[in-house]
Design a protein around this motif. Structure first.
Motif, mmCIF file in Angstrom:
data_model
loop_
_atom_site.group_PDB
_atom_site.id
_atom_site.type_symbol
_atom_site.label_atom_id
_atom_site.label_comp_id
_atom_site.label_asym_id
_atom_site.label_seq_id
_atom_site.Cartn_x
_atom_site.Cartn_y
_atom_site.Cartn_z
ATOM 1 N N ALA A 110 0.888 -1.165 0.000
ATOM 2 C CA ALA A 110 0.000 0.000 0.000
ATOM 3 C C ALA A 110 0.923 1.211 0.000
ATOM 4 C CB ALA A 110 -0.894 0.002 1.221
ATOM 5 N N VAL A 111 0.801 2.037 -1.038
ATOM 6 C CA VAL A 111 1.728 3.156 -1.214
ATOM 7 C C VAL A 111 0.950 4.467 -1.273
ATOM 8 C CG1 VAL A 111 3.559 4.129 -2.655
ATOM 9 C CG2 VAL A 111 3.277 1.638 -2.508
ATOM 10 N N GLN A 112 1.277 5.367 -0.363
ATOM 11 C CA GLN A 112 0.690 6.705 -0.372
ATOM 12 C C GLN A 112 1.564 7.581 -1.255
ATOM 13 O OE1 GLN A 112 0.750 8.763 3.369
ATOM 14 N NE2 GLN A 112 -0.563 10.416 2.632
ATOM 15 N N VAL A 113 0.962 8.113 -2.313
ATOM 16 C CA VAL A 113 1.667 8.995 -3.233
ATOM 17 C C VAL A 113 1.155 10.415 -2.996
ATOM 18 C CG1 VAL A 113 2.095 9.567 -5.655
ATOM 19 C CG2 VAL A 113 1.970 7.168 -4.933
ATOM 20 N N GLU A 114 2.089 11.323 -2.783
ATOM 21 C CA GLU A 114 1.750 12.721 -2.573
ATOM 22 C C GLU A 114 2.114 13.513 -3.823
ATOM 23 O OE1 GLU A 114 3.995 13.618 0.968
ATOM 24 O OE2 GLU A 114 2.405 12.820 2.252
ATOM 25 N N PHE A 115 1.124 14.196 -4.391
ATOM 26 C CA PHE A 115 1.347 15.067 -5.537
ATOM 27 C C PHE A 115 1.560 16.474 -4.988
ATOM 28 C CE2 PHE A 115 -1.148 11.578 -7.327
ATOM 29 C CZ PHE A 115 -0.391 11.246 -8.444
ATOM 30 N N LYS A 116 2.694 17.082 -5.355
ATOM 31 C CA LYS A 116 3.059 18.397 -4.829
ATOM 32 C C LYS A 116 3.366 19.352 -5.971
ATOM 33 C CE LYS A 116 4.931 16.461 -0.577
ATOM 34 N NZ LYS A 116 6.053 16.428 0.353
ATOM 35 N N ASP A 117 3.239 20.662 -5.679
ATOM 36 C CA ASP A 117 3.629 21.652 -6.671
ATOM 37 C C ASP A 117 5.144 21.866 -6.595
ATOM 38 O OD1 ASP A 117 4.141 23.423 -4.531
ATOM 39 O OD2 ASP A 117 2.330 24.591 -4.874
ATOM 40 N N GLU A 118 5.648 22.724 -7.445
ATOM 41 C CA GLU A 118 7.099 22.943 -7.499
ATOM 42 C C GLU A 118 7.655 23.530 -6.210
ATOM 43 O OE1 GLU A 118 7.414 25.201 -11.109
ATOM 44 O OE2 GLU A 118 7.466 23.391 -12.329
ATOM 45 N N GLY A 119 6.797 24.169 -5.411
ATOM 46 C CA GLY A 119 7.225 24.726 -4.133
ATOM 47 C C GLY A 119 7.146 23.736 -2.987
ATOM 48 N N GLY A 120 6.710 22.511 -3.275
ATOM 49 C CA GLY A 120 6.610 21.485 -2.245
ATOM 50 C C GLY A 120 5.276 21.463 -1.511
ATOM 51 N N ASN A 121 4.317 22.278 -1.955
ATOM 52 C CA ASN A 121 2.997 22.310 -1.324
ATOM 53 C C ASN A 121 2.152 21.130 -1.786
ATOM 54 O OD1 ASN A 121 3.342 24.931 -0.008
ATOM 55 N ND2 ASN A 121 3.363 25.730 -2.094
ATOM 56 N N SER A 145 -4.215 11.038 -9.456
ATOM 57 C CA SER A 145 -4.754 12.074 -8.571
ATOM 58 C C SER A 145 -6.284 12.036 -8.573
ATOM 59 C CB SER A 145 -4.251 13.459 -8.988
ATOM 60 O OG SER A 145 -4.734 13.818 -10.273
ATOM 61 N N ASN A 146 -6.860 12.563 -7.508
ATOM 62 C CA ASN A 146 -8.314 12.589 -7.374
ATOM 63 C C ASN A 146 -8.979 13.613 -8.277
ATOM 64 O OD1 ASN A 146 -8.720 10.648 -5.142
ATOM 65 N ND2 ASN A 146 -7.430 12.084 -4.028
ATOM 66 N N ARG A 147 -8.220 14.600 -8.705
ATOM 67 C CA ARG A 147 -8.757 15.657 -9.552
ATOM 68 C C ARG A 147 -7.643 16.208 -10.431
ATOM 69 N NH1 ARG A 147 -6.889 17.946 -5.150
ATOM 70 N NH2 ARG A 147 -6.472 20.142 -5.001
ATOM 71 N N ARG A 148 -7.986 17.114 -11.326
ATOM 72 C CA ARG A 148 -6.988 17.749 -12.185
ATOM 73 C C ARG A 148 -6.082 18.642 -11.351
ATOM 74 N NH1 ARG A 148 -10.001 19.663 -17.690
ATOM 75 N NH2 ARG A 148 -10.788 17.606 -18.261
ATOM 76 N N LEU A 149 -4.800 18.562 -11.629
ATOM 77 C CA LEU A 149 -3.809 19.400 -10.943
ATOM 78 C C LEU A 149 -3.106 20.229 -12.000
ATOM 79 C CD1 LEU A 149 -2.296 16.659 -8.602
ATOM 80 C CD2 LEU A 149 -4.196 18.224 -8.112
ATOM 81 N N SER A 150 -2.831 21.486 -11.689
ATOM 82 C CA SER A 150 -2.199 22.344 -12.681
ATOM 83 C C SER A 150 -0.779 22.688 -12.271
ATOM 84 C CB SER A 150 -3.027 23.620 -12.870
ATOM 85 O OG SER A 150 -3.079 24.352 -11.668
ATOM 86 N N GLY A 151 -0.036 23.195 -13.225
ATOM 87 C CA GLY A 151 1.343 23.594 -12.964
ATOM 88 C C GLY A 151 2.271 22.396 -12.953
ATOM 89 N N GLY A 152 3.483 22.640 -12.540
ATOM 90 C CA GLY A 152 4.462 21.564 -12.431
ATOM 91 C C GLY A 152 4.133 20.682 -11.236
ATOM 92 N N VAL A 153 3.864 19.422 -11.493
ATOM 93 C CA VAL A 153 3.486 18.485 -10.432
ATOM 94 C C VAL A 153 4.624 17.500 -10.205
ATOM 95 C CG1 VAL A 153 1.851 16.688 -9.760
ATOM 96 C CG2 VAL A 153 1.033 18.702 -10.976
ATOM 97 N N LYS A 154 4.980 17.334 -8.929
ATOM 98 C CA LYS A 154 5.983 16.346 -8.532
ATOM 99 C C LYS A 154 5.284 15.289 -7.688
ATOM 100 C CE LYS A 154 9.713 19.698 -8.395
ATOM 101 N NZ LYS A 154 10.815 20.252 -7.642
ATOM 102 N N ALA A 155 5.803 14.081 -7.694
ATOM 103 C CA ALA A 155 5.229 13.005 -6.890
ATOM 104 C C ALA A 155 6.294 12.464 -5.935
ATOM 105 C CB ALA A 155 4.711 11.880 -7.780
#
Length: 163
Positions: A110-121, A145-155
């Motif tokens: 079971a792997v929790q993946v966190e999608f973050k913006d370029e600032g780490g948020n 992801s559960n919804r559309r994410l914009s900008g540079g996305v890091k995982a």
């Protein structure tokens, strides 16, 4: 239309400043004047920001529940790698998750993946299961992801459990 909290706040600031400037020029103070409109616009944008925050909180809570359901899980963060984030045809962010089973019997992850913006948020978080990985083999799954994410996305990997 995809958006994120930071973009919503910037839009609110622009709208509020623009409408507040109009209020200063007209000097109106009734409920239909520019200052009232500016206030209503700021409230609407704040509401959008709160919805984004609520969506993240909801996703985080759901990820926590899914991880709590894992029985006899052991930390396996070092046995999990993520590919490069991409965007699927529905506009949601995806990333390939590879789990390496070094145990002597088949295991699931079971792997929790966190999608973050370029600032780490944190923008979103999901839990993906890599099921029945044979002993001393690797297997993959796709986190979406559960919804559309914009900008540079890091995982990044938040938590990984082998069970």
């Amino acid at each position: 239309m995809a958006w994120n909290r930071r973009g919503a706040v910037r839009a609110a600031a622009a709208v509020t400043l623009g409408l507040t400037g109009l209020a200063g020029l007209t000097g109106c103070s009734d409920d239909s004047g520019p200052s009232s409109v500016a206030s209503k616009a700021a409230s609407a944008v704040a509401s959008i920001g709160a919805q984004a925050t609520g969506a993240i909180a909801s996703a985080t809570a759901e990820a926590g529940r899914r991880l709590d359901d894992v029985k006899n899980g052991v930390d396996a963060k070092d046995a999990v790698q993520l590919g490069a984030p991409a965007t699927d045809s529905a506009g949601r962010s995806t990333v390939e998750v590879t789990a390496d089973n070094t145990d002597g019997s088949a295991k699931s992850f079971a792997v929790q993946v966190e999608f973050k913006d370029e600032g780490g948020n944190l923008l979103d978080t999901v839990v993906v299961t890599v099921s029945d990985v044979p002993s001393h083999k690797s297997a993959t799954a796709t986190a979406r992801s559960n919804r559309r994410l914009s900008g540079g996305v890091k995982a990044t990997v938040g938590t990984a459990l082998r069970y």
